[in-house]
Design an enzyme around this catalytic site. Structure first.
Site, PDB file in Angstrom:
ATOM      1  N   GLU A  49       0.815  -1.224   0.000  1.00 27.70           N
ATOM      2  CA  GLU A  49       0.000   0.000   0.000  1.00 27.70           C
ATOM      3  C   GLU A  49       0.847   1.272   0.000  1.00 27.70           C
ATOM      4  O   GLU A  49       0.432   2.307  -0.520  1.00 27.70           O
ATOM      5  CB  GLU A  49      -0.954   0.019   1.191  1.00 27.70           C
ATOM      6  CG  GLU A  49      -2.122  -0.961   1.077  1.00 27.70           C
ATOM      7  CD  GLU A  49      -1.795  -2.337   1.630  1.00 27.70           C
ATOM      8  OE1 GLU A  49      -0.612  -2.598   1.942  1.00 27.70           O
ATOM      9  OE2 GLU A  49      -2.725  -3.163   1.745  1.00 27.70           O
ATOM     10  N   PHE A 111     -11.688  -6.519  14.365  1.00 29.96           N
ATOM     11  CA  PHE A 111     -10.694  -7.099  13.479  1.00 29.96           C
ATOM     12  C   PHE A 111     -10.310  -6.090  12.387  1.00 29.96           C
ATOM     13  O   PHE A 111     -11.168  -5.515  11.736  1.00 29.96           O
ATOM     14  CB  PHE A 111     -11.248  -8.373  12.829  1.00 29.96           C
ATOM     15  CG  PHE A 111     -10.312  -8.962  11.816  1.00 29.96           C
ATOM     16  CD1 PHE A 111      -9.058  -9.424  12.192  1.00 29.96           C
ATOM     17  CD2 PHE A 111     -10.665  -9.010  10.469  1.00 29.96           C
ATOM     18  CE1 PHE A 111      -8.183  -9.948  11.258  1.00 29.96           C
ATOM     19  CE2 PHE A 111      -9.789  -9.534   9.526  1.00 29.96           C
ATOM     20  CZ  PHE A 111      -8.544  -9.999   9.917  1.00 29.96           C
ATOM     21  N   MET A 476      24.682   8.107   1.254  1.00 33.65           N
ATOM     22  CA  MET A 476      24.590   9.425   1.875  1.00 33.65           C
ATOM     23  C   MET A 476      24.957   9.366   3.354  1.00 33.65           C
ATOM     24  O   MET A 476      25.635  10.249   3.884  1.00 33.65           O
ATOM     25  CB  MET A 476      23.178   9.989   1.688  1.00 33.65           C
ATOM     26  CG  MET A 476      22.980  11.380   2.213  1.00 33.65           C
ATOM     27  SD  MET A 476      24.146  12.547   1.507  1.00 33.65           S
ATOM     28  CE  MET A 476      23.229  13.166   0.112  1.00 33.65           C
TER      29      MET A 476
HETATM   30  C1  LIG Z   1      18.989  14.132   1.112  1.00 28.08           C
HETATM   31  C2  LIG Z   1      18.302  15.435   0.859  1.00 28.08           C
HETATM   32  C3  LIG Z   1      19.038  16.572   0.593  1.00 28.08           C
HETATM   33  C4  LIG Z   1      18.426  17.774   0.275  1.00 28.08           C
HETATM   34  N1  LIG Z   1      19.206  18.849  -0.063  1.00 28.08           N
HETATM   35  C5  LIG Z   1      18.604  19.958  -0.539  1.00 28.08           C
HETATM   36  C6  LIG Z   1      19.369  21.062  -1.043  1.00 28.08           C
HETATM   37  O1  LIG Z   1      20.580  21.031  -1.073  1.00 28.08           O
HETATM   38  N2  LIG Z   1      18.718  22.127  -1.532  1.00 28.08           N
HETATM   39  C7  LIG Z   1      17.348  22.183  -1.554  1.00 28.08           C
HETATM   40  O2  LIG Z   1      16.803  23.151  -2.045  1.00 28.08           O
HETATM   41  N3  LIG Z   1      16.611  21.192  -1.049  1.00 28.08           N
HETATM   42  C8  LIG Z   1      17.192  20.079  -0.551  1.00 28.08           C
HETATM   43  N4  LIG Z   1      16.405  19.058  -0.088  1.00 28.08           N
HETATM   44  C9  LIG Z   1      14.950  19.227  -0.102  1.00 28.08           C
HETATM   45  C10 LIG Z   1      14.453  19.989   1.117  1.00 28.08           C
HETATM   46  O3  LIG Z   1      14.403  19.113   2.210  1.00 28.08           O
HETATM   47  C11 LIG Z   1      13.040  20.579   0.870  1.00 28.08           C
HETATM   48  O4  LIG Z   1      12.163  19.563   0.469  1.00 28.08           O
HETATM   49  C12 LIG Z   1      13.015  21.635  -0.202  1.00 28.08           C
HETATM   50  O5  LIG Z   1      14.068  22.556  -0.051  1.00 28.08           O
HETATM   51  C13 LIG Z   1      11.699  22.397  -0.146  1.00 28.08           C
HETATM   52  O6  LIG Z   1      11.465  23.052  -1.344  1.00 28.08           O
HETATM   53  P1  LIG Z   1      10.577  24.356  -1.439  1.00 28.08           P
HETATM   54  O7  LIG Z   1      11.047  25.387  -0.485  1.00 28.08           O
HETATM   55  O8  LIG Z   1      10.531  24.714  -2.868  1.00 28.08           O
HETATM   56  O9  LIG Z   1       9.163  23.953  -0.866  1.00 28.08           O
HETATM   57  P2  LIG Z   1       8.035  22.895  -1.244  1.00 28.08           P
HETATM   58  O10 LIG Z   1       8.067  21.831  -0.221  1.00 28.08           O
HETATM   59  O11 LIG Z   1       8.040  22.528  -2.663  1.00 28.08           O
HETATM   60  O12 LIG Z   1       6.770  23.777  -0.883  1.00 28.08           O
HETATM   61  C14 LIG Z   1       6.113  24.554  -1.794  1.00 28.08           C
HETATM   62  C15 LIG Z   1       5.805  25.925  -1.232  1.00 28.08           C
HETATM   63  O13 LIG Z   1       5.041  26.600  -2.229  1.00 28.08           O
HETATM   64  C16 LIG Z   1       3.804  27.005  -1.702  1.00 28.08           C
HETATM   65  N5  LIG Z   1       2.794  26.879  -2.739  1.00 28.08           N
HETATM   66  C17 LIG Z   1       2.093  25.780  -3.096  1.00 28.08           C
HETATM   67  N6  LIG Z   1       1.247  26.072  -4.097  1.00 28.08           N
HETATM   68  C18 LIG Z   1       1.407  27.387  -4.375  1.00 28.08           C
HETATM   69  C19 LIG Z   1       0.795  28.275  -5.297  1.00 28.08           C
HETATM   70  N7  LIG Z   1      -0.141  27.872  -6.153  1.00 28.08           N
HETATM   71  N8  LIG Z   1       1.198  29.565  -5.290  1.00 28.08           N
HETATM   72  C20 LIG Z   1       2.147  30.001  -4.418  1.00 28.08           C
HETATM   73  N9  LIG Z   1       2.747  29.196  -3.516  1.00 28.08           N
HETATM   74  C21 LIG Z   1       2.387  27.908  -3.501  1.00 28.08           C
HETATM   75  C22 LIG Z   1       3.559  26.129  -0.503  1.00 28.08           C
HETATM   76  O14 LIG Z   1       2.708  26.791   0.414  1.00 28.08           O
HETATM   77  C23 LIG Z   1       4.967  25.906   0.034  1.00 28.08           C
HETATM   78  O15 LIG Z   1       5.362  26.941   0.893  1.00 28.08           O
HETATM   79  C24 LIG Z   1      17.008  17.861   0.270  1.00 28.08           C
HETATM   80  C25 LIG Z   1      16.256  16.735   0.589  1.00 28.08           C
HETATM   81  C26 LIG Z   1      16.889  15.523   0.859  1.00 28.08           C
HETATM   82  C27 LIG Z   1      16.043  14.339   1.165  1.00 28.08           C
HETATM   83  C1  LIG Z   2      12.847   5.353   4.883  1.00 26.57           C
HETATM   84  C2  LIG Z   2      14.160   5.983   5.187  1.00 26.57           C
HETATM   85  N1  LIG Z   2      14.994   5.422   6.080  1.00 26.57           N
HETATM   86  C3  LIG Z   2      16.192   5.985   6.343  1.00 26.57           C
HETATM   87  C4  LIG Z   2      16.575   7.140   5.725  1.00 26.57           C
HETATM   88  C5  LIG Z   2      17.916   7.788   6.047  1.00 26.57           C
HETATM   89  N2  LIG Z   2      18.765   7.824   4.845  1.00 26.57           N
HETATM   90  C6  LIG Z   2      18.907   8.919   4.081  1.00 26.57           C
HETATM   91  S1  LIG Z   2      19.842   8.686   2.748  1.00 26.57           S
HETATM   92  C7  LIG Z   2      20.156   7.088   3.176  1.00 26.57           C
HETATM   93  C8  LIG Z   2      21.030   6.197   2.332  1.00 26.57           C
HETATM   94  C9  LIG Z   2      20.419   5.874   1.036  1.00 26.57           C
HETATM   95  O1  LIG Z   2      21.165   4.841   0.451  1.00 26.57           O
HETATM   96  P1  LIG Z   2      20.977   4.419  -1.052  1.00 26.57           P
HETATM   97  O2  LIG Z   2      19.533   4.261  -1.355  1.00 26.57           O
HETATM   98  O3  LIG Z   2      21.844   3.262  -1.338  1.00 26.57           O
HETATM   99  O4  LIG Z   2      21.427   5.700  -1.859  1.00 26.57           O
HETATM  100  P2  LIG Z   2      22.853   6.417  -2.010  1.00 26.57           P
HETATM  101  O5  LIG Z   2      22.921   7.479  -0.969  1.00 26.57           O
HETATM  102  O6  LIG Z   2      23.909   5.388  -1.837  1.00 26.57           O
HETATM  103  O7  LIG Z   2      22.780   6.975  -3.387  1.00 26.57           O
HETATM  104  C10 LIG Z   2      19.505   6.771   4.365  1.00 26.57           C
HETATM  105  C11 LIG Z   2      19.575   5.463   5.043  1.00 26.57           C
HETATM  106  C12 LIG Z   2      15.665   7.710   4.818  1.00 26.57           C
HETATM  107  N3  LIG Z   2      15.918   8.857   4.186  1.00 26.57           N
HETATM  108  N4  LIG Z   2      14.480   7.103   4.546  1.00 26.57           N
END
Ligand SMILES: Cc1cc2nc3c(=O)[nH]c(=O)nc-3n(C[C@H](O)[C@H](O)[C@H](O)COP(=O)(O)OP(=O)(O)OC[C@H]3O[C@@H](n4cnc5c(N)ncnc54)[C@H](O)[C@@H]3O)c2cc1C
Ligand SMILES: Cc1ncc(C[n+]2csc(CCOP(=O)(O)OP(=O)(O)O)c2C)c(N)n1
Lengths: 563, 165
Positions: A49, A111, A476
């Protein structure tokens, strides 16, 4: 005519324009699945799911339509929670229908009973328990309305079994949906627009910061118009990638923790930041006190709670960014933009220097590099594919090396960072666009979180491409341990040994390939792209490659670790 | 700073849980909360007393407004308003000190609502200061139990939270 709740539900879905549902059956929703057989709805049976929700989410991100999920009560419902939270954090419109035990049994630990409305209260935009079949059509209509309008998000509707089987006299409510406490603002306040224009005209070092909101509001055209008109550089959040062409001369690429050198320097030195549909996540701002310290900030967002949540904003404008960008463009017609362009010249020179000083790159030493694989994917798809990513290094390298040109071509879990998101999201996108190339760029860790969906692509003949950047590590996490824990690698190796992904693909009746040599990359990708079925490629990439630049968590974004 | 917020909500199933979980999920604190139906039974008014600086208060207001079942949010503390709380206090009352208690009750316009051989239960209502003063005076008696309603509040003059409620 008297009809049962299940049939009312089908009628409502039809009226909402739903054509496709992702789901998984069970006791509490037998009537619904039975009724579905009498309709033209396409049901994509997944194998978990969570994947149904990610697939509906990927379908929504790629197509702009609302994704729909139906699952059973209890474990079916609880399995959706990660998917729902993922969609919630990234503001993605989906409607999730969960089965529920009959109303007289609710609260009795019956259940397969789970209080899914209670459980999902804080990860849905809104949720409903339908207690009377008479409310069903109103609630379904409200659910779709809420999911899609304003700041989009997931809405859950819990359907007790007796509500679904009860028959009533039914007439579809034709009047518009009205929800008393819900009136999003769309048009920007005129005074604020004027203030914004004044700031723009006074600026010398402006930067536009485009976020996911630009994509959600389909405002890319307007964004491009504004950037070109002002000749102002554009940086994007991870979620904003594709909202502005990554290969445009004004593009600085991504900002933040793994953003480009030029983007992080430009924002830090800017005197004006125009943030559009972005929420200043801590991955973007780094140390908040040193974020854009000299800039006035204009912030356009439809959700007032996003504004001044993390950074102080000088000119907030609440509303839909497409409409507001239109208003700003109109207001700019009376201004002397040539003068602004002349003022911006030294700024562009500086930015060009930053761009040249540290380009995105990697060490080329003959081994198979993950960045190289992504460059090749970009080249061979001409930047025109729909790319889903998993989470981790694979995600960041994709953000850096695939220059997204169009909105809705990157599907990635930004806010929650859900490993296992990419593959099912790619399935959803492929269902929405059967003829487009859809690729999941994966890590070997993440792909194993929803690997069972190989059965789904096989069953539904979906030509999704799964490209695993297999570094035999939770890469990562390994990178953080390398940099901040003295290379003490705790529980990050997946090499015991790595599974035989080729055999695994074959077990699910799809083509698998393994690539170890850089010179075979191109041919393998070409072969995968020209195959009309699903293909999995296991790219055995360098084990200890890092993502750079990197801003250590909590550091100022202009203090990057560079290659 | 302390704020008294009035929230008009739809009288839907689970609305109290939504408001409460918003406060806990975002780490806002609730000092007191009281809720009951308005004249129109489809709506309720919640009075929430909370603590926080300007920025927190702004987020609380915005986040409350974002809940679909919330119709209107008003920070009464920025306006002219009346605030009341009711308390029931059970005190030890032997014959010897009953006279004294009667006097205090009268001065504070409180009421004795229950009497037993060893105790008396008093009902009092008023603003913060009045209740605090009242409790202070009762300290010389043995307070067995206090139950308070939490604050309710209303704007002064013609102003109201929303037309029609
Ligand atoms: C491993 C990892 C590394 C990351 N590293 C980075 C990084 O280096 N740099 C980076 O940027 N991010 C990074 N992120 C992502 C980060 O965590 C956020 O998800 C991201 O920065 C959020 O993007 P955003 O501010 O565009 O907001 P979003 O989450 O896309 O939110 C959208 C915003 O727009 C608004 N909005 C929605 N609809 C409308 C509309 N019609 N008109 C006006 N406003 C609207 C919402 O209210 C909200 O405030 C990383 C994520 C991971 C998992
Ligand atoms: C469901 C979940 N569990 C744990 C994490 C923490 N986490 C962030 S990146 C990462 C490693 C991801 O490994 P892989 O998918 O092999 O990608 P790589 O970084 O090697 O490209 C982990 C464990 C997460 N983001 N999501």
């Amino acid at each position: 005519m008297r009809i049962p709740g299940s049939k009312i539900l089908m009628e409502c879905l039809k009226r909402e324009g739903v054509t496709t549902i992702f789901g998984y059956p069970g006791g509490a929703v037998l009537n619904i699945f039975d009724e579905m057989l009498n309709t033209d709805l396409r049901h994509i049976l997944v194998r978990h799911e969570q994947a149904a929700v990610h697939a509906a989410d990927g379908y929504a991100r790629a197509s702009g339509k609302t994704g729909v999920v139906i699952v059973t009560s209890g474990p079916g419902a609880t399995n959706t929670v990660t998917g729902i939270t993922t969609a919630y954090m990234d503001s993605i419109p989906i409607v999730v229908f969960t089965g529920q035990v009959p109303t007289p049994l609710i609260g009795n630990d019956a259940f397969q009973e789970a209080d899914i409305v209670g459980i999902t209260r804080s990860c849905t935009k809104h949720n409903y328990l339908v207690r009377d079949v008479k409310d069903l059509s109103r609630i379904v209509r409200e659910a779709f309305y809420l999911a899609k309008t304003g700041r989009p998000g997931p809405v859950l509707v819990d359907l007790p079994k007796d509500v679904i089987s009860t028959e009533i006299e039914f007439k579809y409510p034709e009047e518009d949906v009205f929800i008393e406490g819900y009136r999003p603002t769309f048009v920007g306040n005129v005074k604020q627009i004027k203030k914004a224009v004044r700031l723009i005209m006074r600026s010398k070092r402006g930067v536009i910061f485009a976020g996911g909101g630009v994509i959600l509001s389909n405002a890319s055209e307007k964004l491009r118009e504004l950037a070109q008109k002002l000749n102002m550089p554009v940086t994007m959040s991870l979620m904003g990638l594709g909202s502005f062409p990554g290969d445009h001369p004004l593009s600085l690429g991504m900002l933040g923790m793994h953003g480009t050198y030029s983007a992080n320097m430009a924002v830090t030195e800017s005197d004006l930041l125009i943030a559009i549909g972005a929420r200043f996540d801590d991955r973007v701002t780094g140390k908040i006190e040193t974020f854009a310290p000299n800039a006035k900030i204009i912030h356009i967002d439809i959700d007032p709670t996003s504004i001044s949540k993390n950074v102080h904003v000088d000119v907030p404008i609440v509303g839909d960014c497409k409409i507001i960008l239109g208003q700003i463009l109109e207001a700019l017609q009376d201004e002397n933009l040539d003068e602004l362009k002349i003022k911006l010249k030294p700024w562009h020179k500086k930015i060009e220097q930053w761009k040249q000083a540290h380009k995105l790159t990697y060490k080329k030493n003959g081994s198979l590099k993950p960045q190289f694989v992504i460059e090749k994917i970009y080249e061979l798809t001409k930047g025109d594919a729909i790319i889903a990513t998993e989470v981790g290094q694979n995600q960041m390298w994709t953000a850096q090396f695939y220059k997204f040109k169009k909105p809705r071509t990157l599907l990635t879990s930004g806010g929650l960072g859900t490993m296992g998101y990419g593959f099912p999201a790619a399935i959803g996108a492929q269902v929405a666009f059967p003829d487009k190339i859809v690729i999941d760029i994966a890590g070997d860790g993440s792909i194993q979180m929803n690997i069972q969906e190989l059965a789904t692509v096989s069953q539904h003949s979906l030509p999704v491409k799964i490209f695993i950047l297999n570094n035999r590590y939770l890469g990562m996490v390994r990178q953080w341990q390398e940099l901040f824990y003295n290379r003490r690698y705790a529980s990050v190796s997946l090499d015991y040994p790595s599974p035989d992904f080729v055999k695994l693909a074959e077990a699910y009746h799809i083509l698998g390939m393994q690539i170890t040599d850089p010179k075979d990359v191109e041919e393998a990708i070409i072969k995968a792209l020209s195959t009309k079925e699903a293909v999995l490629i296991d790219f055995r990439v360098a084990e200890e490659e890092g993502v750079y630049p990197m801003v250590p968590a909590g550091a100022p974004i202009n203090e990057m670790l560079l290659l | 700073m302390r704020h008294t917020i009035s929230v008009l909500v739809k009288n839907e199933f689970g609305v109290l849980a939504r408001v409460a979980s918003l406060f806990s999920a975002r780490g806002f604190n609730i000092e007191s909360l009281s809720v009951a139906e308005t004249l129109n039974p489809s709506f309720s008014i919640m009075t929430i007393v909370t603590e926080g600086d300007e920025q927190i208060l702004e987020q609380i207001t915005k986040q409350l407004n974002k809940l679909i079942d919330v119709i209107k949010v008003a920070n009464l503390s920025t306006e002219n308003f009346i605030e009341r709380e009711m308390a029931l206090i059970k005190v030890g009352a032997e014959n010897a000190n009953r006279e004294e208690l009667f006097r205090i009750v009268e001065i504070f316009k409180a009421k004795i609502v229950d009497v037993s051989p060893k105790t008396m239960t008093i009902e009092v209502s008023g603003n913060d200061k009045k209740l605090a003063d009242f409790f202070e005076l009762l300290k010389s008696f043995r307070i067995r139990e206090i139950v308070r309603t939490g604050k309710i509040a209303m704007l002064r003059d013609k102003k109201r939270l929303k037309k029609g409620e």
